[in-house]
Scaffold this motif. Structure first.
Motif, PDB file in Angstrom:
ATOM      1  N   PHE A  32       0.835  -1.201   0.000  1.00 53.82           N
ATOM      2  CA  PHE A  32       0.000   0.000   0.000  1.00 53.82           C
ATOM      3  C   PHE A  32       0.872   1.254   0.000  1.00 53.82           C
ATOM      4  O   PHE A  32       0.674   2.181  -0.778  1.00 53.82           O
ATOM      5  CB  PHE A  32      -0.927  -0.014   1.228  1.00 53.82           C
ATOM      6  CG  PHE A  32      -1.747   1.239   1.370  1.00 53.82           C
ATOM      7  CD1 PHE A  32      -2.927   1.387   0.665  1.00 53.82           C
ATOM      8  CD2 PHE A  32      -1.329   2.269   2.198  1.00 53.82           C
ATOM      9  CE1 PHE A  32      -3.680   2.547   0.775  1.00 53.82           C
ATOM     10  CE2 PHE A  32      -2.071   3.430   2.315  1.00 53.82           C
ATOM     11  CZ  PHE A  32      -3.253   3.572   1.605  1.00 53.82           C
ATOM     12  N   LEU A  33       1.890   1.264   0.880  1.00 49.99           N
ATOM     13  CA  LEU A  33       2.762   2.437   0.986  1.00 49.99           C
ATOM     14  C   LEU A  33       3.577   2.638  -0.301  1.00 49.99           C
ATOM     15  O   LEU A  33       3.746   3.758  -0.776  1.00 49.99           O
ATOM     16  CB  LEU A  33       3.705   2.290   2.179  1.00 49.99           C
ATOM     17  CG  LEU A  33       3.022   2.263   3.543  1.00 49.99           C
ATOM     18  CD1 LEU A  33       4.016   1.895   4.639  1.00 49.99           C
ATOM     19  CD2 LEU A  33       2.391   3.623   3.838  1.00 49.99           C
ATOM     20  N   LEU A  34       4.089   1.538  -0.853  1.00 45.69           N
ATOM     21  CA  LEU A  34       4.864   1.619  -2.096  1.00 45.69           C
ATOM     22  C   LEU A  34       4.010   2.160  -3.235  1.00 45.69           C
ATOM     23  O   LEU A  34       4.420   3.038  -3.985  1.00 45.69           O
ATOM     24  CB  LEU A  34       5.357   0.223  -2.489  1.00 45.69           C
ATOM     25  CG  LEU A  34       6.677  -0.274  -1.918  1.00 45.69           C
ATOM     26  CD1 LEU A  34       6.916  -1.695  -2.386  1.00 45.69           C
ATOM     27  CD2 LEU A  34       7.812   0.624  -2.364  1.00 45.69           C
ATOM     28  N   SER A  35       2.789   1.627  -3.337  1.00 45.29           N
ATOM     29  CA  SER A  35       1.897   1.999  -4.412  1.00 45.29           C
ATOM     30  C   SER A  35       1.441   3.447  -4.260  1.00 45.29           C
ATOM     31  O   SER A  35       1.255   4.162  -5.248  1.00 45.29           O
ATOM     32  CB  SER A  35       0.696   1.058  -4.401  1.00 45.29           C
ATOM     33  OG  SER A  35      -0.198   1.398  -5.406  1.00 45.29           O
ATOM     34  N   LEU A  36       1.313   3.863  -2.994  1.00 47.58           N
ATOM     35  CA  LEU A  36       0.977   5.258  -2.724  1.00 47.58           C
ATOM     36  C   LEU A  36       2.060   6.173  -3.289  1.00 47.58           C
ATOM     37  O   LEU A  36       1.762   7.161  -3.971  1.00 47.58           O
ATOM     38  CB  LEU A  36       0.827   5.442  -1.210  1.00 47.58           C
ATOM     39  CG  LEU A  36       0.338   6.784  -0.674  1.00 47.58           C
ATOM     40  CD1 LEU A  36      -0.508   6.549   0.564  1.00 47.58           C
ATOM     41  CD2 LEU A  36       1.505   7.685  -0.324  1.00 47.58           C
ATOM     42  N   SER A  37       3.336   5.825  -3.033  1.00 50.00           N
ATOM     43  CA  SER A  37       4.390   6.677  -3.582  1.00 50.00           C
ATOM     44  C   SER A  37       4.426   6.600  -5.107  1.00 50.00           C
ATOM     45  O   SER A  37       4.753   7.587  -5.764  1.00 50.00           O
ATOM     46  CB  SER A  37       5.754   6.370  -2.954  1.00 50.00           C
ATOM     47  OG  SER A  37       5.994   4.999  -2.872  1.00 50.00           O
ATOM     48  N   PHE A  38       4.038   5.440  -5.668  1.00 52.12           N
ATOM     49  CA  PHE A  38       3.938   5.372  -7.135  1.00 52.12           C
ATOM     50  C   PHE A  38       2.881   6.358  -7.645  1.00 52.12           C
ATOM     51  O   PHE A  38       3.112   7.078  -8.618  1.00 52.12           O
ATOM     52  CB  PHE A  38       3.595   3.955  -7.620  1.00 52.12           C
ATOM     53  CG  PHE A  38       3.283   3.908  -9.094  1.00 52.12           C
ATOM     54  CD1 PHE A  38       4.298   3.905 -10.028  1.00 52.12           C
ATOM     55  CD2 PHE A  38       1.965   3.929  -9.541  1.00 52.12           C
ATOM     56  CE1 PHE A  38       4.021   3.912 -11.385  1.00 52.12           C
ATOM     57  CE2 PHE A  38       1.677   3.933 -10.904  1.00 52.12           C
ATOM     58  CZ  PHE A  38       2.704   3.931 -11.825  1.00 52.12           C
ATOM     59  N   GLY A  39       1.722   6.381  -6.977  1.00 51.40           N
ATOM     60  CA  GLY A  39       0.643   7.279  -7.389  1.00 51.40           C
ATOM     61  C   GLY A  39       1.074   8.738  -7.388  1.00 51.40           C
ATOM     62  O   GLY A  39       0.804   9.485  -8.333  1.00 51.40           O
ATOM     63  N   VAL A  40       1.804   9.123  -6.331  1.00 48.77           N
ATOM     64  CA  VAL A  40       2.290  10.501  -6.224  1.00 48.77           C
ATOM     65  C   VAL A  40       3.252  10.819  -7.372  1.00 48.77           C
ATOM     66  O   VAL A  40       3.110  11.832  -8.071  1.00 48.77           O
ATOM     67  CB  VAL A  40       3.005  10.710  -4.870  1.00 48.77           C
ATOM     68  CG1 VAL A  40       3.625  12.099  -4.804  1.00 48.77           C
ATOM     69  CG2 VAL A  40       2.044  10.495  -3.717  1.00 48.77           C
ATOM     70  N   LEU A  41       4.226   9.920  -7.578  1.00 48.61           N
ATOM     71  CA  LEU A  41       5.234  10.158  -8.621  1.00 48.61           C
ATOM     72  C   LEU A  41       4.623  10.138 -10.023  1.00 48.61           C
ATOM     73  O   LEU A  41       5.045  10.889 -10.894  1.00 48.61           O
ATOM     74  CB  LEU A  41       6.339   9.103  -8.517  1.00 48.61           C
ATOM     75  CG  LEU A  41       7.198   9.174  -7.260  1.00 48.61           C
ATOM     76  CD1 LEU A  41       8.137   7.973  -7.185  1.00 48.61           C
ATOM     77  CD2 LEU A  41       8.000  10.470  -7.215  1.00 48.61           C
ATOM     78  N   ARG A  43       1.586  11.089 -10.902  1.00 49.85           N
ATOM     79  CA  ARG A  43       0.922  12.377 -11.140  1.00 49.85           C
ATOM     80  C   ARG A  43       1.955  13.439 -11.493  1.00 49.85           C
ATOM     81  O   ARG A  43       1.734  14.252 -12.385  1.00 49.85           O
ATOM     82  CB  ARG A  43       0.134  12.797  -9.891  1.00 49.85           C
ATOM     83  CG  ARG A  43      -1.029  11.890  -9.571  1.00 49.85           C
ATOM     84  CD  ARG A  43      -2.218  12.133 -10.494  1.00 49.85           C
ATOM     85  NE  ARG A  43      -2.925  13.376 -10.176  1.00 49.85           N
ATOM     86  CZ  ARG A  43      -3.241  14.294 -11.056  1.00 49.85           C
ATOM     87  NH1 ARG A  43      -2.904  14.155 -12.315  1.00 49.85           N
ATOM     88  NH2 ARG A  43      -3.893  15.382 -10.686  1.00 49.85           N
ATOM     89  N   GLN A  44       3.109  13.411 -10.789  1.00 51.38           N
ATOM     90  CA  GLN A  44       4.153  14.403 -11.075  1.00 51.38           C
ATOM     91  C   GLN A  44       4.742  14.203 -12.470  1.00 51.38           C
ATOM     92  O   GLN A  44       5.225  15.135 -13.089  1.00 51.38           O
ATOM     93  CB  GLN A  44       5.270  14.315 -10.022  1.00 51.38           C
ATOM     94  CG  GLN A  44       4.831  14.853  -8.661  1.00 51.38           C
ATOM     95  CD  GLN A  44       5.810  14.524  -7.565  1.00 51.38           C
ATOM     96  OE1 GLN A  44       6.857  13.918  -7.797  1.00 51.38           O
ATOM     97  NE2 GLN A  44       5.472  14.896  -6.343  1.00 51.38           N
ATOM     98  N   ALA A  45       4.698  12.951 -12.954  1.00 52.88           N
ATOM     99  CA  ALA A  45       5.259  12.663 -14.276  1.00 52.88           C
ATOM    100  C   ALA A  45       4.259  12.968 -15.393  1.00 52.88           C
ATOM    101  O   ALA A  45       4.550  12.728 -16.558  1.00 52.88           O
ATOM    102  CB  ALA A  45       5.696  11.203 -14.345  1.00 52.88           C
ATOM    103  N   GLY A  46       3.065  13.452 -15.044  1.00 53.98           N
ATOM    104  CA  GLY A  46       2.099  13.856 -16.065  1.00 53.98           C
ATOM    105  C   GLY A  46       0.956  12.888 -16.295  1.00 53.98           C
ATOM    106  O   GLY A  46       0.165  13.066 -17.222  1.00 53.98           O
ATOM    107  N   PHE A  47       0.859  11.825 -15.464  1.00 57.70           N
ATOM    108  CA  PHE A  47      -0.272  10.900 -15.575  1.00 57.70           C
ATOM    109  C   PHE A  47      -1.510  11.549 -14.959  1.00 57.70           C
ATOM    110  O   PHE A  47      -1.406  12.288 -13.988  1.00 57.70           O
ATOM    111  CB  PHE A  47       0.005   9.602 -14.800  1.00 57.70           C
ATOM    112  CG  PHE A  47       0.962   8.645 -15.464  1.00 57.70           C
ATOM    113  CD1 PHE A  47       2.160   9.091 -16.008  1.00 57.70           C
ATOM    114  CD2 PHE A  47       0.680   7.294 -15.519  1.00 57.70           C
ATOM    115  CE1 PHE A  47       3.055   8.209 -16.603  1.00 57.70           C
ATOM    116  CE2 PHE A  47       1.562   6.397 -16.104  1.00 57.70           C
ATOM    117  CZ  PHE A  47       2.751   6.849 -16.649  1.00 57.70           C
ATOM    118  N   SER A  48      -2.708  11.230 -15.515  1.00 59.56           N
ATOM    119  CA  SER A  48      -3.944  11.623 -14.850  1.00 59.56           C
ATOM    120  C   SER A  48      -4.195  10.634 -13.715  1.00 59.56           C
ATOM    121  O   SER A  48      -3.509   9.599 -13.636  1.00 59.56           O
ATOM    122  CB  SER A  48      -5.117  11.598 -15.831  1.00 59.56           C
ATOM    123  OG  SER A  48      -5.383  10.258 -16.214  1.00 59.56           O
TER     124      SER A  48
END
Lengths: 231, 105
Positions: A32-41, A43-48
């Motif tokens: 969960f924590l790993l995937s959370l940081s994936f979600g944040v990164l 969005r920063q990389a331009g994903f919706s």
């Protein structure tokens, strides 16, 4: 799909599946924590938000997702990003080869079962004698799949509040995750030496090969198993 | 350079397809048959080798160079705790706190 097929099968399979579910819970919390940081990164990389979550739902391979992001974040193109992701995934070739004899059914069914492999479920389902408990593997993967999806949703939606994953120390999660699996594998001297050898080869190759290759190359250390004539 | 939304979708679908192919490769090619003992001995050693390579590259390397940082210390503390059989979730929380703490100084 695997869960539905379990219905009506012997109790051994069901017990193994339930045991897998329990074993999977701590890994699911970390996922969960790993995937959370994936979600944040992402969005920063331009994903919706939808794109970030879809990635976790249909790719479901942490290191590949992070590798892909890191390439496009530094301006690399789609081919480079896909190459990096595939190289990180290359270890699943080795894991799939190891798992193969323990999977019944035709090629399509085996291919579908192979999708359930993640690092932790593969390591935990490993009986240590060259065979794998596939129901334990499915059970261990399921809670991680759920939290992997959920984590990306939270990370992608609330990404702005958690924007600096580096400052928050979230990059320390991934190594600890693998370390916990490694420690469980160091059963005998042969395993320990193989681990040391694999680690050294990987480190030695870091400066001279693209990310992902050092890990795949390290797996060749396991070939020393060829030389050991156990009676 | 940022990707257009369409390019991002191409990337996501491409990555999903490649990951599925890679995961299917071994089971499709080698499944459903008994393999010789030497194969088994290699398989048994595969897990510690791959896992150790993943750990050292994520702790001691960044991209294509060796590097250590606050996370190295955080993971080191967690390693000691794992060795002393603390729970995984606790170890992860400590690793994150130590890493973030060192970076805050």
């Amino acid at each position: 799909m695997a869960v539905a097929a379990a219905r009506g099968r012997d109790d051994g399979a069901r017990a193994a599946f339930r045991r897998g579910l329990r074993l999977g819970v701590p890994f699911a919390v970390v996922a969960f924590l790993l995937s959370l940081s994936f979600g944040v990164l992402a969005r920063q990389a331009g994903f919706s938000v939808v794109q970030a979550v879809t990635t976790s739902v249909i790719v479901f391979a942490g290191s590949a997702q992070f590798a892909m992001l890191s390439v496009i974040t530094v301006g690399g193109g789609i081919p480079a990003a896909l190459t990096a992701a595939s190289l990180m995934n290359a270890r699943f070739l080795a894991m799939g080869v190891a798992l193969a004899p323990s999977l019944p059914g035709g090629p399509l069914k085996r291919a579908a079962q192979g999708q359930a492999v993640v690092d932790s479920s593969w390591a935990l389902a490993n009986r240590g004698d060259g065979t794998f408990d596939r129901w334990l593997l499915f059970g261990t993967t399921l809670p991680q799949y759920l939290t992997w999806t959920l984590g990306s949703v939270v990370g992608a939606v609330f990404g702005d509040a958690l924007s600096d994953t580096h400052r928050l120390g979230l990059d320390a999660i991934y190594p600890v995750f693998f370390l916990s699996l490694l420690i469980a594998e160091l059963r005998d001297p042969a395993s320990r030496w193989a681990a040391v050898g694999g680690g050294l080869i990987a480190l030695a190759l870091v400066p001279i090969s693209p990310p992902g290759i050092p890990i795949l190359a390290a797996s060749t250390v396991a070939l020393v198993g060829l030389a050991r004539r156990s009676s | 350079m940022t990707l257009t939304p369409t390019q991002v979708w191409v990337l996501i679908l491409g990555c999903a397809a490649l990951t599925a192919l890679i995961k299917a490769f071994g089971p499709v090619l080698l499944g459903g048959r008994q393999l010789p003992p030497w194969f088994t001995r290699v398989i048994v050693l595969m897990a510690p080798t791959l896992l150790c390579a993943l750990v050292v590259t994520s702790v001691f390397a960044s991209g294509r160079s060796w590097s250590v940082g606050a996370h190295t210390v955080g993971v080191g503390v967690a390693a000691l705790m794992l060795w002393r059989r603390c729970s995984l979730v606790l170890c992860v929380v400590v690793a994150v706190l130590v890493t973030a703490g060192l970076r805050a100084i």
